[in-house]
Design a protein around this motif. Structure first.
Motif, PDB file in Angstrom:
ATOM      1  N   ALA A   1       0.835  -1.209   0.000  1.00  0.00           N
ATOM      2  CA  ALA A   1       0.000   0.000   0.000  1.00  0.00           C
ATOM      3  C   ALA A   1       0.868   1.256   0.000  1.00  0.00           C
ATOM      4  CB  ALA A   1      -0.930  -0.002   1.203  1.00  0.00           C
ATOM      5  N   LEU A   2       1.945   1.210   0.740  1.00  0.00           N
ATOM      6  CA  LEU A   2       2.829   2.372   0.799  1.00  0.00           C
ATOM      7  C   LEU A   2       3.598   2.553  -0.508  1.00  0.00           C
ATOM      8  CD1 LEU A   2       4.114   4.660   2.467  1.00  0.00           C
ATOM      9  CD2 LEU A   2       5.837   3.020   3.185  1.00  0.00           C
ATOM     10  N   LEU A   3       4.188   1.472  -1.005  1.00  0.00           N
ATOM     11  CA  LEU A   3       5.029   1.567  -2.197  1.00  0.00           C
ATOM     12  C   LEU A   3       4.239   1.568  -3.497  1.00  0.00           C
ATOM     13  CD1 LEU A   3       7.857  -0.893  -1.102  1.00  0.00           C
ATOM     14  CD2 LEU A   3       7.890   1.606  -1.039  1.00  0.00           C
ATOM     15  N   GLY A   4       2.999   1.077  -3.474  1.00  0.00           N
ATOM     16  CA  GLY A   4       2.186   1.038  -4.685  1.00  0.00           C
ATOM     17  C   GLY A   4       1.038   2.026  -4.677  1.00  0.00           C
ATOM     18  N   GLY A   5       0.421   2.196  -3.530  1.00  0.00           N
ATOM     19  CA  GLY A   5      -0.739   3.078  -3.428  1.00  0.00           C
ATOM     20  C   GLY A   5      -0.385   4.555  -3.503  1.00  0.00           C
ATOM     21  N   PHE A   6       0.675   4.938  -2.824  1.00  0.00           N
ATOM     22  CA  PHE A   6       1.072   6.347  -2.813  1.00  0.00           C
ATOM     23  C   PHE A   6       1.425   6.855  -4.211  1.00  0.00           C
ATOM     24  CE2 PHE A   6       4.280   9.721  -2.235  1.00  0.00           C
ATOM     25  CZ  PHE A   6       3.469  10.655  -1.619  1.00  0.00           C
ATOM     26  N   PRO A   7       2.258   6.134  -4.995  1.00  0.00           N
ATOM     27  CA  PRO A   7       2.535   6.601  -6.361  1.00  0.00           C
ATOM     28  C   PRO A   7       1.282   6.627  -7.236  1.00  0.00           C
ATOM     29  CG  PRO A   7       4.178   5.006  -5.696  1.00  0.00           C
ATOM     30  CD  PRO A   7       3.121   4.996  -4.645  1.00  0.00           C
TER      31      PRO A   7
END
Length: 151
Positions: A77-83
């Motif tokens: 979620a952090l590495l995929g959702g933020f971008p």
């Protein structure tokens, strides 16, 4: 002289006909809108691929993280959702701004921008579901299979 008589000879040439209203205030605005839309489609597709890549990484690294005493949960979620969110803001804001300010009807411009974002999203998700074998939304640490099965 017109074959229909003098009464109809100049009809339509004296400014009496209704002119269609311009949809875009400037022709260049239309061009820029569609350039941003096409580039945005590609960027959104790449962002969804990155989203899948981040969750794939989370899923494949879970077993190592458990052995090491840590957790990979929410890394996707952090590495995929933020971008993904940043990409939508980067593409959506200019589309909405151009559509709202350069269309003759502001609401129609906003609706067009949102429709373009919706089409780009559907396209990107379909393409990435194919790329990720239909697993785009089910890859996570919870779905990782650790250990040797059958022993």
């Amino acid at each position: 002289m017109s074959p229909f008589g003098e009464e109809l000879a100049g009809l339509g040439t004296q400014g009496n006909e209704r002119q269609p209203s311009a949809v875009w205030l400037f022709k260049s605005a239309s061009t820029w809108f569609w350039v941003v839309a096409v580039v945005g489609l590609v960027l959104i597709a790449i962002a969804w691929f990155w989203y899948g890549l981040a969750f794939s990484e989370e899923m494949t690294e879970r077993c190592k993280a458990v052995v090491a005493g840590s957790s990979q949960a929410r890394a996707g979620a952090l590495l995929g959702g933020f971008p993904l969110v940043v990409t939508y803001v980067t593409v959506g804001v200019p589309l909405i701004a151009i559509g709202a300010s350069q269309r003759s009807r502001r609401g129609a411009g906003i609706c067009l921008a949102l429709a373009v974002l919706l089409v780009a999203t559907v396209f990107a998700i379909v393409v990435n579901e194919i790329v990720w074998g239909g697993q785009l939304f089910v890859m996570s640490a919870e779905h990782a299979v650790c250990g040797i099965e059958g022993l």
